[in-house]
Scaffold this active site. Structure first.
Site, PDB file in Angstrom:
ATOM      1  N   LYS A   1      34.698  -1.750 -45.662  1.00 37.40           N
ATOM      2  CA  LYS A   1      34.507  -2.662 -44.519  1.00 37.40           C
ATOM      3  C   LYS A   1      33.057  -3.154 -44.432  1.00 37.40           C
ATOM      4  CE  LYS A   1      38.459  -0.813 -42.082  1.00 37.40           C
ATOM      5  NZ  LYS A   1      39.014   0.014 -41.024  1.00 37.40           N
TER       6      LYS A   1
ATOM      7  N   PHE B   1      32.548  -0.809 -36.355  1.00 40.13           N
ATOM      8  CA  PHE B   1      33.144   0.524 -36.323  1.00 40.13           C
ATOM      9  C   PHE B   1      34.345   0.527 -37.258  1.00 40.13           C
ATOM     10  CE2 PHE B   1      31.656   3.546 -33.037  1.00 40.13           C
ATOM     11  CZ  PHE B   1      30.528   2.849 -32.642  1.00 40.13           C
TER      12      PHE B   1
ATOM     13  N   ASN C   1      46.348  -0.732 -28.022  1.00 41.24           N
ATOM     14  CA  ASN C   1      46.087   0.499 -28.766  1.00 41.24           C
ATOM     15  C   ASN C   1      45.442   1.516 -27.837  1.00 41.24           C
ATOM     16  OD1 ASN C   1      43.092   0.161 -28.893  1.00 41.24           O
ATOM     17  ND2 ASN C   1      43.712  -1.690 -29.972  1.00 41.24           N
TER      18      ASN C   1
ATOM     19  N   ASP D   1      44.962  -6.378 -34.432  1.00 43.98           N
ATOM     20  CA  ASP D   1      44.956  -7.226 -35.622  1.00 43.98           C
ATOM     21  C   ASP D   1      45.995  -8.344 -35.542  1.00 43.98           C
ATOM     22  OD1 ASP D   1      42.892  -5.921 -36.949  1.00 43.98           O
ATOM     23  OD2 ASP D   1      44.229  -4.344 -37.659  1.00 43.98           O
TER      24      ASP D   1
ATOM     25  N   LYS E   1      32.970  -7.106 -44.561  1.00 45.18           N
ATOM     26  CA  LYS E   1      32.611  -7.806 -43.319  1.00 45.18           C
ATOM     27  C   LYS E   1      31.121  -8.177 -43.274  1.00 45.18           C
ATOM     28  CE  LYS E   1      36.486  -5.652 -40.978  1.00 45.18           C
ATOM     29  NZ  LYS E   1      37.259  -5.672 -39.733  1.00 45.18           N
TER      30      LYS E   1
ATOM     31  N   LYS F   1      60.924 -12.440 -19.207  1.00 43.68           N
ATOM     32  CA  LYS F   1      61.047 -11.084 -19.760  1.00 43.68           C
ATOM     33  C   LYS F   1      62.098 -11.045 -20.877  1.00 43.68           C
ATOM     34  CE  LYS F   1      61.744  -6.382 -18.266  1.00 43.68           C
ATOM     35  NZ  LYS F   1      62.648  -5.624 -17.441  1.00 43.68           N
TER      36      LYS F   1
HETATM   37  N1  CTP Z   1      37.421  -6.087 -35.832  1.00 46.24           N
HETATM   38  C1  CTP Z   1      37.258  -7.353 -35.323  1.00 46.24           C
HETATM   39  N2  CTP Z   1      38.316  -8.193 -35.220  1.00 46.24           N
HETATM   40  C2  CTP Z   1      39.547  -7.815 -35.624  1.00 46.24           C
HETATM   41  C3  CTP Z   1      39.733  -6.518 -36.160  1.00 46.24           C
HETATM   42  C4  CTP Z   1      38.645  -5.667 -36.245  1.00 46.24           C
HETATM   43  O1  CTP Z   1      36.129  -7.714 -34.969  1.00 46.24           O
HETATM   44  N3  CTP Z   1      40.556  -8.654 -35.503  1.00 46.24           N
HETATM   45  C5  CTP Z   1      36.242  -5.206 -35.941  1.00 46.24           C
HETATM   46  C6  CTP Z   1      36.277  -3.990 -35.042  1.00 46.24           C
HETATM   47  O2  CTP Z   1      35.681  -4.273 -33.784  1.00 46.24           O
HETATM   48  C7  CTP Z   1      35.492  -2.970 -35.826  1.00 46.24           C
HETATM   49  C8  CTP Z   1      35.740  -3.359 -37.274  1.00 46.24           C
HETATM   50  O3  CTP Z   1      36.202  -4.709 -37.241  1.00 46.24           O
HETATM   51  O4  CTP Z   1      34.110  -3.086 -35.603  1.00 46.24           O
HETATM   52  C9  CTP Z   1      36.741  -2.516 -37.994  1.00 46.24           C
HETATM   53  O5  CTP Z   1      37.919  -2.445 -37.255  1.00 46.24           O
HETATM   54  P1  CTP Z   1      39.155  -1.628 -37.821  1.00 46.24           P
HETATM   55  O6  CTP Z   1      40.310  -1.784 -36.870  1.00 46.24           O
HETATM   56  O7  CTP Z   1      38.723  -0.248 -38.212  1.00 46.24           O
HETATM   57  O8  CTP Z   1      39.402  -2.401 -39.178  1.00 46.24           O
HETATM   58  P2  CTP Z   1      40.343  -3.531 -39.635  1.00 46.24           P
HETATM   59  O9  CTP Z   1      39.490  -4.629 -40.209  1.00 46.24           O
HETATM   60  O10 CTP Z   1      41.302  -3.929 -38.567  1.00 46.24           O
HETATM   61  O11 CTP Z   1      41.047  -2.868 -40.887  1.00 46.24           O
HETATM   62  P3  CTP Z   1      42.346  -1.896 -40.985  1.00 46.24           P
HETATM   63  O12 CTP Z   1      43.240  -2.254 -39.858  1.00 46.24           O
HETATM   64  O13 CTP Z   1      42.867  -2.233 -42.318  1.00 46.24           O
HETATM   65  O14 CTP Z   1      41.805  -0.500 -40.938  1.00 46.24           O
END
Ligand code: CTP
Length: 399
Positions: free
Chosen positions: A335, A321, A207, A276, A339, A286
């Site tokens: 969240k 975050f 990302n 995610d 969380k 490849k």
């Molecule tokens: N985070 C994490 N592990 C993951 C995904 C996210 O620890 N596999 C943590 C990030 O470091 C951040 C928080 O969760 O502190 C929120 O991440 P974000 O990408 O905004 O949220 P998601 O839980 O992935 O939700 P969505 O994709 O639905 O927005």
């Protein structure tokens, strides 16, 4: 560094030209730099150069009869907030260790009540000599800060320790001196940057996270006295000085590193943009294009923050975050609950000055008590506001 009064003492080393660059960097940040030079230093770079870069007259002579220069060692040291000796030769280090005051620079150091930061620069054998090592140890005992010289090629042609420290390291030392040490004694774990989930030997899923916000949190916490471990996905940022770096690539590696370091941390901030999903299977060779479409089978990664939330100790402060493009506050609050964290920092990834890879941010801090929107600030200023909030939360837990 804006408005900070820095008295720079320059001594006779080939690295004097680097100190000229530092004056320029300080002037750009609107610090007030006054320069004093030993006679030896003026053989390498003229006072005119330092005068032009600092915008102030450079003092070199303890016995000047010039009205402005008279008693310069007293007037110079008077309102300095820090005395920076750079580059510091073996000779000047020895004089300072003895408390000698036989030139303007050493006399001004003795006359100053400000903290003194010494940046040695010399040949590696001179540095390793027991006399120099003893003198440096004496300076430390006297409360002087030593910014250790670095390893690398030296002007004499040798390779070894003795190169003047990099400006970024010295700047961090100065900022640490100016900062309140309100995170002293805290062990803090920060994650930053993106993760990379391999698809085949050439490709990965990732990302746009630059890591800038997490690195700003690490730098500012270190300045405020904390012991910081920074678990970072791949970024192009330099390691913050004084911070323990743990480089990782994938979400699984990040999860493992977090598990290892979390028990020792009182504060954990997950600023990383964790992927995610990862490929169900990573191709050993490849992936070739066959036909028009390609389907990738993805499986979810562990939610590291949610796992931390489940296993947390109640005395730990846990911060996440939320990078959002819409419904910011509602998503942040969701969240926060899901969380089980103390604070969610929401930022708008679509904003021109708040999105990816910019140096500014505008965030909303969401806690059980409510939401607080911060102004558009630099990422370092935002980081400091987050630390203020974290300290308040930590006090609320009776720490
Ligand atoms: N985070 C994490 N592990 C993951 C995904 C996210 O620890 N596999 C943590 C990030 O470091 C951040 C928080 O969760 O502190 C929120 O991440 P974000 O990408 O905004 O949220 P998601 O839980 O992935 O939700 P969505 O994709 O639905 O927005």
């Amino acid at each position: 560094m804006q408005g900070r009064k820095v008295l720079l003492g320059v001594t006779g080393s080939i690295a004097v030209f680097k100190a000229a660059g530092w004056v320029s960097a300080l002037a750009k940040e609107e610090a007030q730099v006054t320069v004093m030079m030993t006679e030896a230093a003026t053989r390498f770079v003229t006072p005119l150069t330092f005068g032009a870069l600092s915008g102030h007259q450079v003092s070199t002579d303890m016995f000047s009869t010039d009205a402005e220069e008279m008693m310069a060692h007293i007037s110079l040291s008077g309102d300095a907030e820090v005395v920076l000796i750079a580059p510091a030769t073996a000779q000047t280090i020895a004089q300072l260790a003895q408390g000698m005051a036989d030139n303007l620079l050493t006399a001004a150091v003795l006359a100053s009540a400000a903290p003194v930061v010494v940046c040695p620069a010399m040949n590696s054998k001179m540095l390793a000599h027991p006399a120099t090592q003893r003198n440096l140890a004496t300076l430390k005992e006297l409360g002087y800060r030593i910014v250790e010289p670095e390893n690398g090629p030296l002007a004499c042609g040798e390779v070894g320790s003795g190169r003047l420290a990099e400006w970024e390291t010295v700047r961090e030392t100065l900022l640490g001196l100016f900062a309140d040490q309100d995170l002293a004694g805290q062990h803090i774990l920060i994650t930053a940057g993106p993760t990379r989930e391999p698809l085949d030997p050439a490709r990965y899923l990732s990302n746009r996270s630059s890591g800038k916000m997490g690195y700003a949190l690490a730098r500012t916490a270190q300045r405020r006295g904390a012991e910081v471990v920074l678990i970072s996905g791949p970024t192009s940022l330099p390691a913050p000085p004084g911070v323990t770096m743990v480089p990782v690539q994938t979400a699984a590696e990040m999860a493992e590193a977090v598990q290892e370091h979390a028990p020792g941390a009182q504060i954990i901030i997950k600023a990383a943009a964790v992927a995610d999903f990862r490929a169900k299977e990573v191709a050993s060779f490849k992936i070739k294009k066959k036909g028009a479409d390609l389907r990738l089978d993805l499986v979810p990664n562990q939610d590291i923050l949610a796992s931390l939330g489940k296993e947390r100790r109640q005395d730990q402060v846990l911060v996440g975050f939320a990078a959002e493009s819409n419904n910011h506050e509602a998503e942040g609050r969701r969240k926060l609950e899901a969380k089980q964290v103390d604070l969610i920092v929401v930022n708008d990834i679509l904003g021109q000055q708040t999105g990816f890879d910019v140096d500014t941010n505008q965030v909303t801090l969401i806690t059980q008590e409510g939401a607080e929107q911060l102004a558009l600030l630099s990422k370092e200023e935002t980081a400091n506001k987050i630390w203020d909030k974290v300290i308040a939360l930590s006090k609320g837990k009776g720490k």
